[in-house]
Design a protein around this motif. Structure first.
Motif, PDB file in Angstrom:
ATOM      1  N   LEU A  95       0.414  -1.360  -0.271  1.00 17.18           N
ATOM      2  CA  LEU A  95       0.213   0.045   0.633  1.00 17.18           C
ATOM      3  C   LEU A  95       1.194   1.104  -0.184  1.00 17.18           C
ATOM      4  O   LEU A  95       0.878   1.780  -0.943  1.00 17.18           O
ATOM      5  N   ASP A  96       1.904   1.000   0.528  1.00 18.35           N
ATOM      6  CA  ASP A  96       2.825   2.442   0.642  1.00 18.35           C
ATOM      7  C   ASP A  96       3.583   2.835  -0.727  1.00 18.35           C
ATOM      8  O   ASP A  96       4.602   3.099  -0.168  1.00 18.35           O
ATOM      9  N   SER A  97       4.206   1.457  -1.420  1.00 17.80           N
ATOM     10  CA  SER A  97       4.752   1.505  -2.647  1.00 17.80           C
ATOM     11  C   SER A  97       4.475   3.030  -3.996  1.00 17.80           C
ATOM     12  O   SER A  97       3.040   2.266  -3.978  1.00 17.80           O
ATOM     13  N   GLY A  98       5.187   3.489  -4.276  1.00 14.53           N
ATOM     14  CA  GLY A  98       4.834   4.055  -5.438  1.00 14.53           C
ATOM     15  C   GLY A  98       4.322   3.740  -7.015  1.00 14.53           C
ATOM     16  O   GLY A  98       4.857   4.237  -8.044  1.00 14.53           O
ATOM     17  N   SER A  99       5.120   2.467  -6.944  1.00 14.41           N
ATOM     18  CA  SER A  99       4.637   1.707  -8.438  1.00 14.41           C
ATOM     19  C   SER A  99       4.008   0.196  -8.285  1.00 14.41           C
ATOM     20  O   SER A  99       4.243  -0.070  -7.195  1.00 14.41           O
ATOM     21  N   LEU A 100       3.256   0.045  -8.974  1.00 15.21           N
ATOM     22  CA  LEU A 100       3.411  -1.386  -9.331  1.00 15.21           C
ATOM     23  C   LEU A 100       4.246  -2.413  -8.676  1.00 15.21           C
ATOM     24  O   LEU A 100       4.584  -2.464  -9.859  1.00 15.21           O
ATOM     25  N   SER A 101       3.824  -3.499  -8.474  1.00 18.96           N
ATOM     26  CA  SER A 101       4.460  -4.607  -8.616  1.00 18.96           C
ATOM     27  C   SER A 101       4.226  -5.419 -10.047  1.00 18.96           C
ATOM     28  O   SER A 101       3.167  -5.233 -10.262  1.00 18.96           O
ATOM     29  N   SER A 102       4.755  -6.614 -10.157  1.00 16.57           N
ATOM     30  CA  SER A 102       5.201  -7.305 -11.284  1.00 16.57           C
ATOM     31  C   SER A 102       3.513  -8.015 -10.647  1.00 16.57           C
ATOM     32  O   SER A 102       3.088  -8.236 -12.306  1.00 16.57           O
ATOM     33  N   ASP A 103       3.367  -8.615  -9.761  1.00 17.29           N
ATOM     34  CA  ASP A 103       2.083  -9.127  -9.776  1.00 17.29           C
ATOM     35  C   ASP A 103       0.555  -8.263  -9.434  1.00 17.29           C
ATOM     36  O   ASP A 103       0.236  -8.782 -10.052  1.00 17.29           O
ATOM     37  N   GLU A 104       1.228  -6.896  -8.711  1.00 11.26           N
ATOM     38  CA  GLU A 104      -0.449  -5.719  -9.489  1.00 11.26           C
ATOM     39  C   GLU A 104      -0.551  -5.688 -10.878  1.00 11.26           C
ATOM     40  O   GLU A 104      -1.479  -6.154 -11.185  1.00 11.26           O
ATOM     41  N   LYS A 105       0.456  -5.745 -11.105  1.00 11.00           N
ATOM     42  CA  LYS A 105       0.655  -5.532 -12.801  1.00 11.00           C
ATOM     43  C   LYS A 105       0.065  -6.431 -13.573  1.00 11.00           C
ATOM     44  O   LYS A 105      -1.239  -6.552 -14.161  1.00 11.00           O
ATOM     45  N   GLY A 106       0.385  -8.009 -13.202  1.00  8.15           N
ATOM     46  CA  GLY A 106      -0.369  -9.506 -13.873  1.00  8.15           C
ATOM     47  C   GLY A 106      -1.785  -9.183 -13.119  1.00  8.15           C
ATOM     48  O   GLY A 106      -2.745  -9.333 -14.006  1.00  8.15           O
ATOM     49  N   ALA A 107      -1.801  -8.952 -11.693  1.00  6.17           N
ATOM     50  CA  ALA A 107      -3.637  -8.789 -11.618  1.00  6.17           C
ATOM     51  C   ALA A 107      -4.102  -8.153 -12.488  1.00  6.17           C
ATOM     52  O   ALA A 107      -5.627  -8.193 -12.830  1.00  6.17           O
ATOM     53  N   TRP A 108      -3.673  -6.647 -13.008  1.00 11.60           N
ATOM     54  CA  TRP A 108      -4.815  -5.748 -13.163  1.00 11.60           C
ATOM     55  C   TRP A 108      -4.538  -6.378 -14.696  1.00 11.60           C
ATOM     56  O   TRP A 108      -6.043  -6.262 -15.469  1.00 11.60           O
ATOM     57  N   GLU A 109      -3.742  -6.845 -15.470  1.00  9.91           N
ATOM     58  CA  GLU A 109      -4.053  -6.703 -17.177  1.00  9.91           C
ATOM     59  C   GLU A 109      -5.225  -7.969 -17.575  1.00  9.91           C
ATOM     60  O   GLU A 109      -5.384  -8.120 -18.268  1.00  9.91           O
ATOM     61  N   LEU A 110      -5.303  -8.642 -16.121  1.00 11.58           N
ATOM     62  CA  LEU A 110      -5.968 -10.228 -15.869  1.00 11.58           C
ATOM     63  C   LEU A 110      -7.710  -9.269 -16.409  1.00 11.58           C
ATOM     64  O   LEU A 110      -8.733  -9.636 -17.137  1.00 11.58           O
ATOM     65  N   ARG A 111      -7.998  -8.106 -15.748  1.00  8.20           N
ATOM     66  CA  ARG A 111      -9.512  -8.158 -14.745  1.00  8.20           C
ATOM     67  C   ARG A 111      -9.612  -6.095 -15.454  1.00  8.20           C
ATOM     68  O   ARG A 111     -10.529  -6.270 -15.836  1.00  8.20           O
ATOM     69  N   ASP A 112      -8.494  -5.786 -16.339  1.00  7.73           N
ATOM     70  CA  ASP A 112      -8.713  -4.617 -17.187  1.00  7.73           C
ATOM     71  C   ASP A 112      -9.337  -4.752 -18.053  1.00  7.73           C
ATOM     72  O   ASP A 112      -9.259  -5.312 -19.179  1.00  7.73           O
ATOM     73  N   TRP A 113     -10.777  -3.799 -17.331  1.00  9.00           N
ATOM     74  CA  TRP A 113     -12.126  -4.298 -18.876  1.00  9.00           C
ATOM     75  C   TRP A 113     -12.055  -2.989 -19.701  1.00  9.00           C
ATOM     76  O   TRP A 113     -12.613  -3.028 -20.681  1.00  9.00           O
TER      77      TRP A 113
END
Length: 280
Positions: free
Chosen positions: A197-215
């Motif tokens: 939550l305090d990181s200023g950039s998305l992690s690779s796991d977060e990017k992958g999770a977003w790509e899976l759900r990117d409407w």
């Protein structure tokens, strides 16, 4: 002595224990849970304090539009999020959305990717808006308030006419009626245990999770309010710092960090990978 207020048959103290949070404030009806949470933050409320109302009278979305929050049908809540890194603040709506989408899939038995995310703050299921997120600065620089409205038990006939064509609930869209308390608990667990939550950039796991759900990916869109002129093109994912990538007709990509996204007519978007699986 007046009985303690209850939400889905449990008291605030019982929910605080069940959800492993320092405090839960239960309210029967309130203007906006975000307003209450910001007041509590200014009075020294601890991180991950939860404000939960049975009904919101003046619930609002990111652009100030009213959020339909009738009693007994959804989850209208706000959470105090401790963020010390200013660069992480713009990413909070995306991270809240990821936690919420994973929680919805978990409690409904749906396939990963069924709950999709419309940048920056809407949750969509089968092209129906199921939930919205509103993150606002807390008072006294005490973190950020993350407000979440989730439609859970409404039938389509319960929505006003102007929302019936685009809104939905877990019951009306997926045909499931998960316990509201279980859904809140799973959402809080994923949000709190994510560790980023305090990181200023998305992690690779977060990017992958977003790509899976990117409407918005590969949909024709227009973004208003980001710059002097609307930006139009095709959704092309998000950057590490949470900006929306919009690919123009010439192949160039613009990065948009604020604005309201409209999906243009005739935009089909990516093919959905099949219906949600089963129920609990």
């Amino acid at each position: 002595m007046n009985p303690q207020p209850r939400w889905d048959r449990r008291t605030a103290g019982e929910w605080a224990v069940a959800w492993d949070v320092p405090k839960v404030v239960l309210l029967e009806a309130v203007g906006s849970t975000n307003d209450v949470a910001r007041d509590r933050a200014g009075s020294g409320a601890r991180p991950f304090t939860v404000i939960l109302a049975e009904e919101q009278l003046r619930g609002r979305g990111r652009s100030g539009d009213p959020w339909f929050s009738p009693p007994g049908t959804g989850i209208w809540m706000s959470v105090l999020i401790p963020i010390r890194n200013a660069a992480a603040v713009p990413l909070l709506p995306l991270r809240v959305g990821l936690a919420l989408s994973e929680a919805v899939e978990s409690v409904s038995g749906a396939l990963p990717g069924t709950a999709r995310l419309k940048w920056p703050n809407d949750l969509m299921v089968l092209d129906r808006k199921i939930a919205g997120i509103l993150c606002e600065s807390a008072r006294e620089r005490s973190g950020v308030v993350a407000g979440v409205g989730i439609n859970v038990l409404q039938g389509m006939e319960d929505f006003p006419d102007h929302l019936r064509g685009r809104a939905g609930s877990l019951k009306s869209v997926l045909g499931v009626e998960p316990g509201r308390g279980r859904l809140v608990g799973e959402f809080l667990r994923i949000l709190r245990d994510g560790g980023a939550l305090d990181s200023g950039s998305l992690s690779s796991d977060e990017k992958g999770a977003w790509e899976l759900r990117d409407w918005l990916r590969e949909r024709r869109i227009r973004v208003a309010g980001a710059v002097s002129d609307p930006v139009a093109g095709w959704g092309a994912g998000v950057t590490d710092d949470g900006a929306l990538r919009v690919r123009g007709a010439d192949g160039g990509v613009l990065e948009v960090r604020s604005g309201s996204v409209e999906v243009l007519p005739g935009s089909e978007g990516p093919v959905h990978e099949g219906p949600p699986s089963g129920q609990n």
